[in-house]
Design a protein around this motif. Sequence first.
Motif, mmCIF file in Angstrom:
data_model
loop_
_atom_site.group_PDB
_atom_site.id
_atom_site.type_symbol
_atom_site.label_atom_id
_atom_site.label_comp_id
_atom_site.label_asym_id
_atom_site.label_seq_id
_atom_site.Cartn_x
_atom_site.Cartn_y
_atom_site.Cartn_z
ATOM 1 N N UNK A 168 56.776 6.601 16.240
ATOM 2 C CA UNK A 168 57.433 5.178 16.742
ATOM 3 C C UNK A 168 58.341 4.428 15.057
ATOM 4 N N UNK A 169 59.644 4.993 15.195
ATOM 5 C CA UNK A 169 60.730 5.332 14.490
ATOM 6 C C UNK A 169 61.673 4.130 14.280
ATOM 7 N N UNK A 170 62.210 3.873 13.019
ATOM 8 C CA UNK A 170 62.638 3.081 13.111
ATOM 9 C C UNK A 170 63.716 3.313 12.391
ATOM 10 N N UNK A 171 64.905 2.901 12.338
ATOM 11 C CA UNK A 171 66.140 3.105 12.051
ATOM 12 C C UNK A 171 66.903 2.324 10.486
ATOM 13 N N UNK A 172 67.590 2.891 10.271
ATOM 14 C CA UNK A 172 67.940 1.959 8.899
ATOM 15 C C UNK A 172 68.705 0.647 9.266
ATOM 16 N N UNK A 173 69.119 -0.489 9.207
ATOM 17 C CA UNK A 173 68.764 -1.582 8.983
ATOM 18 C C UNK A 173 69.595 -2.860 7.849
ATOM 19 N N UNK A 174 70.038 -3.220 7.557
ATOM 20 C CA UNK A 174 70.412 -4.288 6.649
ATOM 21 C C UNK A 174 69.595 -5.042 6.519
ATOM 22 N N UNK A 175 68.230 -5.307 5.813
ATOM 23 C CA UNK A 175 67.536 -6.447 6.010
ATOM 24 C C UNK A 175 68.438 -8.352 5.329
ATOM 25 N N UNK A 176 68.008 -9.061 6.155
ATOM 26 C CA UNK A 176 68.543 -10.033 5.940
ATOM 27 C C UNK A 176 67.416 -11.164 6.341
ATOM 28 N N UNK A 177 67.049 -12.393 6.444
ATOM 29 C CA UNK A 177 66.174 -12.944 6.301
ATOM 30 C C UNK A 177 65.043 -13.434 7.838
ATOM 31 N N UNK A 178 66.234 -12.943 8.725
ATOM 32 C CA UNK A 178 66.444 -12.695 10.385
ATOM 33 C C UNK A 178 67.301 -11.560 10.472
ATOM 34 N N UNK A 179 67.140 -10.246 11.935
ATOM 35 C CA UNK A 179 67.912 -10.120 12.459
ATOM 36 C C UNK A 179 67.065 -9.411 13.727
ATOM 37 N N UNK A 180 67.702 -7.770 13.450
ATOM 38 C CA UNK A 180 67.000 -6.713 14.295
ATOM 39 C C UNK A 180 67.235 -6.113 13.943
ATOM 40 N N UNK A 181 65.912 -4.684 13.998
ATOM 41 C CA UNK A 181 65.984 -3.578 14.117
ATOM 42 C C UNK A 181 66.022 -2.362 14.864
ATOM 43 N N UNK A 182 66.792 -1.302 14.825
ATOM 44 C CA UNK A 182 66.910 -0.582 16.480
ATOM 45 C C UNK A 182 65.773 0.525 16.072
ATOM 46 N N UNK A 183 64.651 0.628 16.550
ATOM 47 C CA UNK A 183 63.758 1.730 17.108
ATOM 48 C C UNK A 183 63.923 2.811 18.168
ATOM 49 N N UNK A 184 63.191 3.619 17.552
ATOM 50 C CA UNK A 184 62.528 4.724 18.998
ATOM 51 C C UNK A 184 61.333 4.959 18.860
ATOM 52 N N UNK A 185 60.843 4.765 20.341
ATOM 53 C CA UNK A 185 59.588 5.768 20.635
ATOM 54 C C UNK A 185 59.899 6.163 21.329
ATOM 55 N N UNK A 186 58.185 7.316 20.606
ATOM 56 C CA UNK A 186 58.423 8.447 20.936
ATOM 57 C C UNK A 186 56.733 8.719 22.048
ATOM 58 N N UNK A 187 56.841 8.622 23.244
ATOM 59 C CA UNK A 187 55.706 8.910 23.992
ATOM 60 C C UNK A 187 55.741 10.067 25.385
ATOM 61 N N UNK A 188 54.749 11.018 24.505
ATOM 62 C CA UNK A 188 54.546 11.844 25.921
ATOM 63 C C UNK A 188 56.140 13.031 26.102
ATOM 64 N N UNK A 189 56.520 12.856 24.727
ATOM 65 C CA UNK A 189 58.124 14.120 24.472
ATOM 66 C C UNK A 189 59.190 13.392 25.106
ATOM 67 N N UNK A 192 62.759 6.800 24.066
ATOM 68 C CA UNK A 192 63.053 5.117 24.696
ATOM 69 C C UNK A 192 63.769 4.177 23.273
ATOM 70 N N UNK A 193 64.470 3.922 23.484
ATOM 71 C CA UNK A 193 65.635 2.849 22.392
ATOM 72 C C UNK A 193 65.155 1.905 22.466
ATOM 73 N N UNK A 194 64.857 0.987 21.203
ATOM 74 C CA UNK A 194 63.983 -0.112 21.283
ATOM 75 C C UNK A 194 64.802 -1.303 20.348
ATOM 76 N N UNK A 195 64.525 -2.608 20.642
ATOM 77 C CA UNK A 195 65.573 -3.748 19.125
ATOM 78 C C UNK A 195 63.784 -4.450 19.461
ATOM 79 N N UNK A 196 63.723 -4.134 18.143
ATOM 80 C CA UNK A 196 62.782 -5.230 17.367
ATOM 81 C C UNK A 196 63.111 -6.561 16.432
ATOM 82 N N UNK A 197 63.526 -8.180 17.284
ATOM 83 C CA UNK A 197 63.235 -9.057 16.126
ATOM 84 C C UNK A 197 62.472 -9.143 15.333
#
Length: 217
Positions: A168-189, A192-197
């Motif tokens: 469960x890998x989170x990529x760099x982001x500038x923190x605010x009161x609200x926003x989005x965090x880009x992330x990568x999920x690694x399953x069975x090699x 997949x890219x995801x966006x966490x609000x």
Amino acid sequence: MLGLWHLTETPAELWPALPQPEAYRALLPATADAARQAQWLAGRVLIHVLAEDASYAPHSLVVQNESSGRPWLAGAAEGVTVSLSHSGAWVAAVLAHGGRAGVDVEMIRDKAQRLASKFLAPDEWAHAQAVTLAAPAGSSAHYTLLWSAKEALYKLAAQRGIIFKQQLLLHSFAPHESGEIPATLVLSGVQTRHCICYSRPAPGYVLTYCHEPAAQL
């Protein structure tokens, strides 16, 4: 659909709001104290409210749990996903038709910062340290947010045995009161890219959620 509940009710006040209460009495964890019972009940009431808003028949549905603890909606159409979370006075739920979803709400505490080395990859930890060095007063909130984001992604993945700092890998982001965090999920090699609000539903809390539409599976 995302739902939030500021919990002030007692279990006795929540039971009448549940359809099929006898089915839920059989599912209620036996060891739950009054506070946990209220959180458990409110989560299920919230799912039924979302189901009704989504034009499902709430009285024919029952929120059940897999052996892993993951909730699912018995009686719903195929492809309906639900996710639940509670912390302190807040309960959160997501209902999605198609794809996977995860939600997490957390009370801000210093626990996540103390355990950072156990759930953050080295580059995630380095970025978190840089962020909190610039704004030390927000350290507990920032680390709680990172933990919550990984919890939401973990719930979306819906698999046991996931290693948070490797899969469960989170990529760099500038923190605010609200926003989005880009992330990568690694399953069975497979990556997949995801966006966490994320947002702050109330002082002292953070909320994160993510949804992966079926077309991206």
